[in-house]
Design a protein around this motif. Sequence first.
Motif, PDB file in Angstrom:
ATOM      1  N   GLU A   1       0.825  -1.204   0.000  1.00 27.29           N
ATOM      2  CA  GLU A   1       0.000   0.000   0.000  1.00 27.29           C
ATOM      3  C   GLU A   1       0.865   1.262   0.000  1.00 27.29           C
ATOM      4  O   GLU A   1       0.470   2.280  -0.555  1.00 27.29           O
ATOM      5  CB  GLU A   1      -0.972  -0.022   1.186  1.00 27.29           C
ATOM      6  CG  GLU A   1      -2.041  -1.105   0.981  1.00 27.29           C
ATOM      7  CD  GLU A   1      -3.114  -1.145   2.055  1.00 27.29           C
ATOM      8  OE1 GLU A   1      -4.139  -1.802   1.814  1.00 27.29           O
ATOM      9  OE2 GLU A   1      -2.941  -0.525   3.127  1.00 27.29           O
TER      10      GLU A   1
ATOM     11  N   ALA B   1       1.874   1.764  -3.529  1.00 25.62           N
ATOM     12  CA  ALA B   1       0.766   2.268  -4.332  1.00 25.62           C
ATOM     13  C   ALA B   1       0.445   3.723  -4.011  1.00 25.62           C
ATOM     14  O   ALA B   1      -0.344   4.345  -4.708  1.00 25.62           O
ATOM     15  CB  ALA B   1      -0.473   1.401  -4.109  1.00 25.62           C
TER      16      ALA B   1
ATOM     17  N   LEU C   1      -0.901   4.628  -1.140  1.00 21.34           N
ATOM     18  CA  LEU C   1      -2.093   4.651  -0.295  1.00 21.34           C
ATOM     19  C   LEU C   1      -1.750   4.941   1.161  1.00 21.34           C
ATOM     20  O   LEU C   1      -2.626   5.230   1.959  1.00 21.34           O
ATOM     21  CB  LEU C   1      -2.825   3.315  -0.401  1.00 21.34           C
ATOM     22  CG  LEU C   1      -3.415   3.029  -1.783  1.00 21.34           C
ATOM     23  CD1 LEU C   1      -3.709   1.551  -1.963  1.00 21.34           C
ATOM     24  CD2 LEU C   1      -4.674   3.849  -1.991  1.00 21.34           C
ATOM     25  N   ARG C   2      -0.481   4.822   1.500  1.00 19.79           N
ATOM     26  CA  ARG C   2      -0.042   5.173   2.848  1.00 19.79           C
ATOM     27  C   ARG C   2       1.174   6.068   2.736  1.00 19.79           C
ATOM     28  O   ARG C   2       2.125   5.738   2.028  1.00 19.79           O
ATOM     29  CB  ARG C   2       0.368   3.911   3.624  1.00 19.79           C
ATOM     30  CG  ARG C   2      -0.778   3.049   4.024  1.00 19.79           C
ATOM     31  CD  ARG C   2      -0.252   1.827   4.736  1.00 19.79           C
ATOM     32  NE  ARG C   2      -1.337   0.896   5.010  1.00 19.79           N
ATOM     33  CZ  ARG C   2      -2.176   1.023   6.039  1.00 19.79           C
ATOM     34  NH1 ARG C   2      -2.015   2.015   6.877  1.00 19.79           N
ATOM     35  NH2 ARG C   2      -3.155   0.162   6.213  1.00 19.79           N
TER      36      ARG C   2
ATOM     37  N   PRO D   1       0.258  11.014  -5.308  1.00 24.13           N
ATOM     38  CA  PRO D   1      -0.918  10.252  -4.865  1.00 24.13           C
ATOM     39  C   PRO D   1      -1.127   9.042  -5.768  1.00 24.13           C
ATOM     40  O   PRO D   1      -0.608   9.001  -6.887  1.00 24.13           O
ATOM     41  CB  PRO D   1      -2.062  11.259  -5.021  1.00 24.13           C
ATOM     42  CG  PRO D   1      -1.607  12.196  -6.081  1.00 24.13           C
ATOM     43  CD  PRO D   1      -0.111  12.287  -5.941  1.00 24.13           C
ATOM     44  N   PRO D   2      -1.892   8.051  -5.294  1.00 23.46           N
ATOM     45  CA  PRO D   2      -2.043   6.801  -6.041  1.00 23.46           C
ATOM     46  C   PRO D   2      -2.533   6.998  -7.468  1.00 23.46           C
ATOM     47  O   PRO D   2      -2.095   6.275  -8.375  1.00 23.46           O
ATOM     48  CB  PRO D   2      -3.063   6.001  -5.235  1.00 23.46           C
ATOM     49  CG  PRO D   2      -3.465   6.828  -4.085  1.00 23.46           C
ATOM     50  CD  PRO D   2      -2.622   8.031  -4.030  1.00 23.46           C
TER      51      PRO D   2
END
Lengths: 369, 263
Positions: free
Chosen positions: A44, A47, A49-50, A68-69
């Motif tokens: 994540e 990706a 996401l974190r 950002p993703p």
Amino acid sequence: MLDICGLNLRLDDFNLRDINLKVRAGEYYIILGPTGSGKTVLLEALAGLRPIDSGQILFSGQDVTGLPPEERNIGMVYQDYALFPHLTVKENIAYGLKKRKMGESQWIEAQIGRLGEFLNIDHLMKRYPINLSGGEKQRVALARALAIKPQLLLLDEPLSALDRQSKRRIQGELRRIHKELEQTILHITHDMEEALSLGDKVAVMEGGKIVQAGTLTEVFQKPVNPFVAGFVGHDNIFNARVGKRNGEKVVLVDKISGVAAAPELEFSVSAIDVPAGSNGFLLIPAEGIILSTSPIQSSARNLFFATVISLEKVGIITHVTLDMGIPIVATITSNSAQDMKIQSGCCLYAACKATSLHFFSPPPTPRSL
Amino acid sequence: MATIQKYSGLAFVFAVLSVVLLIFITLPLFKVLFSADKQILLTTLQEQEVMASIGLTLRASLYATITGLVFGLPLAYFLARYDFVGKEFAEALIDLPVIVPHTAAGIALLSVFGRKFFLGRIFNSWGIGFMGSTAGIVLAMSFVSLPFLVNAAKEGFRSIDPRLERVARTLGATPTRVFWDVTIPLSSRHIISGAIMMWARGISEFGAVVILAYHPMIAPVLIYERFNSFGLKYAQPVAVILLAICLIIFFTLRVISRRQKMY
């Protein structure tokens, strides 16, 4: 292709510490580790996401750490598929193409058609996810992720929710995606067999750290610490190659000790799906070895002479370490160990059924780019 | 020796108690529906004042619900998705309007939105007065009925696997896009049922509204006034009409929202 440098990520109850990893374009990279070792958090983070606390993530040399993703070009497939339940299969696959405005509606239509054919889901297009089997859902999830032509495909335990048969089929699809689309894949799993049958390279994670990374052979043959050894080596795994005997394919393993009447051991293994001459690994499950004091006549075609090196009794089972030209561990019931009066130094016959053995042939390493 | 039975003694006792409760809820409602004087009911139906007041009630509560959606959905999303300092406190605050006496809530609103407090004066300078106005009715209705919407929406958001939202991000959707494409459709049933509850609760509000705005008269206030000035005989027909309208709307909306798919 992917370059992770000194990544640190702190969560409430868990940290990723100093993760360094390089994945080359076209490589199939496996991250192996037990539940709770931080594999999903790492995916994540890749990706986007974190947020990460420190370190750098590079895609093809370009720093994407702060992106950002939706601005990174990655595809993500979760263990339980995460298909949008309110959209049809087709709308699921189209979602990324539309959000990324990748082309005219006609082009999108054609793209979905091609993917549907490639993954054999074109007959499911109008259905909703709730009406799909596990294997079908996973193929749809793969199609949705592949539709955006990601630089990197991230797979989070993609096979663990599937039954045996679907697992084999999806494994086949993953191999095709890797070979035919030359897709770079990062696949996380706790299952060593997946690593053996799919990966080019493997990294082992423990407690938020990568403890060992390298080719399959390196990691399986030379685990750097007892954790890795315990995790990857609880069964018997040997470098092996496929040979031929009387027109039938057999698996050959080089002997490393013992009376060298023949330099190699020969195993009958059922269902070898690669041609003679292929290299790979032979896995002999410790529970699949039958010990006896006299040569047994049975359906077990693989019969070897072996010397007992040591015994370790763990309750009702006993692990017997044997030398049959290669060091091997057999697990038998403590009762039968007692009945046969097995002790170190004594000589035995070890047999195993062709059906209990597995030969894994890792995909050929792609040319480096 | 005890034998295995399909329904145990306990189930029987529970069933009896349940039926008593259901009768307790339905009997008064249906009794009042069918006991009104037909002649007075007919004349009441033709009364301009009654119809205008019922119309006002439905409209004001609808405005309150729309306001609730604008401010309540973001709060519900925050409570469902994020952990932050004071989250439990915020969740308790949201339930507060349910437990305070509604006349007290009305007094409290008056002290903030009345002309003696700066907030009330600011709104007043924009031409919005809350004393004896539709705006005041909407305000009072919002205050007491918001928890129904926020809590339902929160449950809805919480029931969505956050991984669906994460996958949508990787596929190229911005957080705003994800909210409209994934979050709202997947929680629509919770949100709709919460909005119906909020609307219904707003229509039935008396205590808070009567403090802020006795006039223009909403239906519950009208019922109270007729009861006080003319007695039960003349209050009952208004109650019957309001009750009938509420029940019809409530059942219709529930049937519609049942058709929404559950994910």
